[in-house]
Design a protein around this motif. Structure first.
Motif, PDB file in Angstrom:
ATOM      1  N   SER A  19       0.845  -1.195   0.000  1.00 43.68           N
ATOM      2  CA  SER A  19       0.000   0.000   0.000  1.00 43.68           C
ATOM      3  C   SER A  19       0.879   1.243   0.000  1.00 43.68           C
ATOM      4  O   SER A  19       2.108   1.166   0.125  1.00 43.68           O
ATOM      5  CB  SER A  19      -0.936   0.018   1.224  1.00 43.68           C
ATOM      6  N   GLY A  20       0.235   2.397  -0.134  1.00 46.19           N
ATOM      7  CA  GLY A  20       0.910   3.676   0.041  1.00 46.19           C
ATOM      8  C   GLY A  20       2.096   3.893  -0.876  1.00 46.19           C
ATOM      9  O   GLY A  20       2.070   3.568  -2.065  1.00 46.19           O
ATOM     10  N   ASP A  43       1.168  -7.740   4.581  1.00 44.74           N
ATOM     11  CA  ASP A  43      -0.200  -7.765   4.059  1.00 44.74           C
ATOM     12  C   ASP A  43      -0.262  -8.592   2.776  1.00 44.74           C
ATOM     13  O   ASP A  43      -0.048  -8.082   1.675  1.00 44.74           O
ATOM     14  CB  ASP A  43      -0.668  -6.332   3.803  1.00 44.74           C
ATOM     15  N   GLY A  46      -2.901  -7.351   0.205  1.00 42.43           N
ATOM     16  CA  GLY A  46      -2.468  -6.140  -0.481  1.00 42.43           C
ATOM     17  C   GLY A  46      -1.444  -6.428  -1.557  1.00 42.43           C
ATOM     18  O   GLY A  46      -1.482  -5.841  -2.648  1.00 42.43           O
ATOM     19  N   ASP A 185      -0.904  11.039   2.157  1.00 46.45           N
ATOM     20  CA  ASP A 185      -2.164  10.296   2.290  1.00 46.45           C
ATOM     21  C   ASP A 185      -1.892   8.814   2.060  1.00 46.45           C
ATOM     22  O   ASP A 185      -1.917   8.321   0.938  1.00 46.45           O
ATOM     23  CB  ASP A 185      -3.176  10.815   1.263  1.00 46.45           C
ATOM     24  N   THR A 186      -1.595   8.091   3.146  1.00 49.36           N
ATOM     25  CA  THR A 186      -1.337   6.655   3.074  1.00 49.36           C
ATOM     26  C   THR A 186      -2.055   5.949   4.223  1.00 49.36           C
ATOM     27  O   THR A 186      -2.579   6.584   5.144  1.00 49.36           O
ATOM     28  CB  THR A 186       0.168   6.332   3.169  1.00 49.36           C
ATOM     29  N   ALA A 187      -1.998   4.638   4.187  1.00 52.78           N
ATOM     30  CA  ALA A 187      -2.698   3.822   5.186  1.00 52.78           C
ATOM     31  C   ALA A 187      -2.069   3.898   6.573  1.00 52.78           C
ATOM     32  O   ALA A 187      -2.689   3.453   7.549  1.00 52.78           O
ATOM     33  CB  ALA A 187      -2.741   2.361   4.722  1.00 52.78           C
ATOM     34  N   GLU A 190      -4.101   5.081   9.511  1.00 52.15           N
ATOM     35  CA  GLU A 190      -5.159   4.249  10.080  1.00 52.15           C
ATOM     36  C   GLU A 190      -4.783   3.677  11.443  1.00 52.15           C
ATOM     37  O   GLU A 190      -5.644   3.215  12.193  1.00 52.15           O
ATOM     38  CB  GLU A 190      -5.491   3.093   9.124  1.00 52.15           C
ATOM     39  N   ARG A 196      -8.854   7.881  13.009  1.00 54.33           N
ATOM     40  CA  ARG A 196     -10.041   7.092  12.671  1.00 54.33           C
ATOM     41  C   ARG A 196     -11.307   7.755  13.199  1.00 54.33           C
ATOM     42  O   ARG A 196     -12.345   7.772  12.523  1.00 54.33           O
ATOM     43  CB  ARG A 196      -9.904   5.670  13.220  1.00 54.33           C
ATOM     44  N   ARG A 204     -12.815  11.576   5.385  1.00 52.72           N
ATOM     45  CA  ARG A 204     -11.369  11.502   5.157  1.00 52.72           C
ATOM     46  C   ARG A 204     -10.807  12.808   4.588  1.00 52.72           C
ATOM     47  O   ARG A 204      -9.766  13.302   5.031  1.00 52.72           O
ATOM     48  CB  ARG A 204     -11.058  10.326   4.232  1.00 52.72           C
TER      49      ARG A 204
END
Length: 254
Positions: A19-20, A43, A46, A185-187, A190, A196, A204
């Motif tokens: 991700s990201g 992951d 992912g 803007d990445t995971a 979270e 959150r 968001r």
């Protein structure tokens, strides 16, 4: 504009690839001609979802696991590039953190970066052509931000590791640099309970807009923007750049 095929025939290792920034780097490497990618992340789903038009080896596991690197290192033969990107976030004041909390971050962000970079540099040294690596640091390695002590310290450490590795790798034509992003803007966000909660209440987009209010540019970067800069440093276009920590933060550290 057509992407240059400046990684044609090359092989690259990317950690935190599911991700990201890591996923963006993997996609852009493939789009720019990479022949083979070795992608590492915890992951599995992912990694499976990542579509790259080249030969891809997906490795599921923690970069902080020394055994993973013992198993993987023989498969790094011929490696040209490495994106040392895997990392986790953390919160809490230094006076209130347990050693376990501290070590949890260091195991991935610092120990994992060391294991990744050292294995990659050995592979590049072995084939004699040299190569390049970029480590993902952070603007919090430059500007002290309260409440994220282990994260900021780990990123300051990997920035300096990049400089040391650059000096050590020069004789073998290995370049090592780091990038210190500001908000992206990445995971990774979270992992923050506060983030959150804000997303649940405000959405968001509004949450990121509020977070970016301390950045002169008034915005967070995208993962693709970071990947573009990192691939410049990895590529032959950045052949004269080594031992540099590039701050790309929209002015956050000003």
């Amino acid at each position: 504009m057509t992407q240059p095929q400046d990684f044609a025939g090359r092989s690259a290792l990317v950690t935190g690839a599911a991700s990201g920034i890591g996923a963006a780097c993997a996609r852009q490497l493939a789009a720019r001609g990479a022949k083979r990618l070795i992608l590492v992340d915890v992951d599995a789903a992912g990694l499976d979802a990542l579509d790259c038009d080249c030969s891809v080896e997906r490795v599921v596991g923690s970069v902080g696991d020394e055994a993973l690197w013992r198993d993987l290192e023989p498969r790094l033969e011929g490696l040209d590039h490495a994106v040392v990107n895997a990392g986790i976030g953390a919160g809490g004041a230094i006076a209130d953190l347990s050693l376990a909390d501290w070590r949890r971050v260091m195991e991935i962000n610092l120990d994992g970066a060391f294991l990744t970079l050292s294995a990659a540099m050995r592979a590049m040294r072995a084939h004699g052509r040299g190569g390049s690596a970029v480590i993902t640091s952070s603007s919090t390695a430059v500007k002290p931000v309260p409440g994220i002590g282990p994260y900021g310290v780990s990123k300051a450490a990997v920035s300096h590791m990049a400089r040391i590795a650059a000096v050590e790798g020069a004789a073998n034509k290995i370049r090592v640099n780091a990038i210190a992003p500001g908000g992206v803007d990445t995971a990774i966000w979270e992992s923050s309970e506060e983030f959150r909660a804000s997303v649940a209440e405000n959405g968001r987009e509004a949450t990121f807009k509020a977070m970016a209010s301390t950045t002169p540019s008034g915005r967070f970067a995208s993962a693709d923007e970071m990947a573009e800069t990192m691939l410049f440093m990895l590529s032959d276009a950045g052949a004269n750049i080594t031992g540099h920590v590039l701050v790309s933060d929209g002015g956050f550290t000003l």
